[in-house]
Design an enzyme around this catalytic site. Structure first.
Site, PDB file in Angstrom:
ATOM      1  N   ARG A   1      -0.910  39.441  -6.617  1.00 42.67           N
ATOM      2  CA  ARG A   1      -1.048  38.397  -5.598  1.00 42.67           C
ATOM      3  C   ARG A   1      -2.493  38.000  -5.379  1.00 42.67           C
ATOM      4  O   ARG A   1      -2.799  36.865  -5.071  1.00 42.67           O
ATOM      5  CB  ARG A   1      -0.464  38.883  -4.264  1.00 42.67           C
ATOM      6  CG  ARG A   1       1.028  39.024  -4.259  1.00 42.67           C
ATOM      7  CD  ARG A   1       1.461  39.623  -2.950  1.00 42.67           C
ATOM      8  NE  ARG A   1       0.803  40.917  -2.780  1.00 42.67           N
ATOM      9  CZ  ARG A   1       1.412  42.037  -2.458  1.00 42.67           C
ATOM     10  NH1 ARG A   1       2.698  42.043  -2.225  1.00 42.67           N
ATOM     11  NH2 ARG A   1       0.752  43.157  -2.338  1.00 42.67           N
TER      12      ARG A   1
ATOM     13  N   SER B   1       6.859  42.498   0.959  1.00 41.55           N
ATOM     14  CA  SER B   1       7.985  43.042   1.724  1.00 41.55           C
ATOM     15  C   SER B   1       7.518  43.555   3.080  1.00 41.55           C
ATOM     16  O   SER B   1       8.175  43.326   4.099  1.00 41.55           O
ATOM     17  CB  SER B   1       8.658  44.179   0.947  1.00 41.55           C
ATOM     18  OG  SER B   1       9.199  43.710  -0.257  1.00 41.55           O
TER      19      SER B   1
ATOM     20  N   LYS C   1       7.408  56.533   0.870  1.00 40.53           N
ATOM     21  CA  LYS C   1       7.110  55.275   1.559  1.00 40.53           C
ATOM     22  C   LYS C   1       8.039  55.038   2.749  1.00 40.53           C
ATOM     23  O   LYS C   1       7.851  54.088   3.493  1.00 40.53           O
ATOM     24  CB  LYS C   1       7.226  54.095   0.584  1.00 40.53           C
ATOM     25  CG  LYS C   1       6.130  54.048  -0.454  1.00 40.53           C
ATOM     26  CD  LYS C   1       6.229  52.768  -1.260  1.00 40.53           C
ATOM     27  CE  LYS C   1       5.074  52.629  -2.235  1.00 40.53           C
ATOM     28  NZ  LYS C   1       5.132  51.347  -2.961  1.00 40.53           N
TER      29      LYS C   1
ATOM     30  N   HIS D   1       9.165  38.213  -5.303  1.00 36.72           N
ATOM     31  CA  HIS D   1       9.641  39.066  -6.393  1.00 36.72           C
ATOM     32  C   HIS D   1      10.555  38.271  -7.325  1.00 36.72           C
ATOM     33  O   HIS D   1      10.469  38.396  -8.551  1.00 36.72           O
ATOM     34  CB  HIS D   1      10.429  40.269  -5.849  1.00 36.72           C
ATOM     35  CG  HIS D   1       9.640  41.196  -5.007  1.00 36.72           C
ATOM     36  ND1 HIS D   1      10.057  41.597  -3.752  1.00 36.72           N
ATOM     37  CD2 HIS D   1       8.458  41.826  -5.229  1.00 36.72           C
ATOM     38  CE1 HIS D   1       9.169  42.437  -3.250  1.00 36.72           C
ATOM     39  NE2 HIS D   1       8.183  42.585  -4.117  1.00 36.72           N
TER      40      HIS D   1
END
Length: 159
Positions: free
Chosen positions: A91, A129, A42, A18
């Site tokens: 990504r 993460s 989440k 990030h």
């Protein structure tokens, strides 16, 4: 005219991947807001205040970056911040489909909101993460993937 961009995400926690994206965005735009989503659905490991504090410390070396929490629709938050650029990291090809859907929805909600996609540096292209937390839960060394303050906070959470 000053350019203001928003880099939104859950950042649970913020990783060096990030930071790679935000550092590069900070060199492209006059002001960048790292917008940390509350994302209660989440079930984040770190609450919103913790994520904002961790990111603020990790990004203090970037004077044109501000960290803010939000719980509204991204388009509404962008409008309130008078930002018309949305930064998103990609990504892999798998990220693109979802990101394209988000970009189209955001454009529908706020026609002047442009999505700009940045690919992470090769070194960070495989981390997330979630992956970092999973490796850390199983006593794997994630030191390289996190800022020092975030690594320390993650180790404390996992005790």
């Amino acid at each position: 005219m000053s350019t203001k961009a928003i880099y939104p995400g859950t950042f649970d926690p913020i990783t060096n991947g990030h930071i790679d994206i935000i550092t590069r965005a900070a060199s492209m735009f006059d002001r960048v807001i790292l917008a940390i989503a509350a994302s209660p659905s989440k079930k984040p490991m770190f609450d919103l205040e913790e994520r904002v504090a961790l990111a603020t410390t990790a990004l203090q070396h970037l004077p044109n970056v501000e960290v803010m929490g939000f719980s509204d629709l991204m388009a509404n938050f962008a409008r309130a911040q008078q930002a018309n650029i949305l930064i998103r990291g990609l990504r892999a090809v798998a990220d693109f489909e979802y990101e394209m859907q988000l970009a189209h929805m955001n454009r529908h909600l706020m026609p002047e909101l442009e999505s700009v996609f940045l690919m992470p540096s090769k070194e960070w292209s495989f981390i997330s993460s979630s992956l970092v937390k999973e490796v850390a839960r199983h006593a794997g060394d994630v030191t390289h993937f996190l800022p020092a303050n975030v690594h320390q906070a993650l180790m404390e959470k996992l005790k």
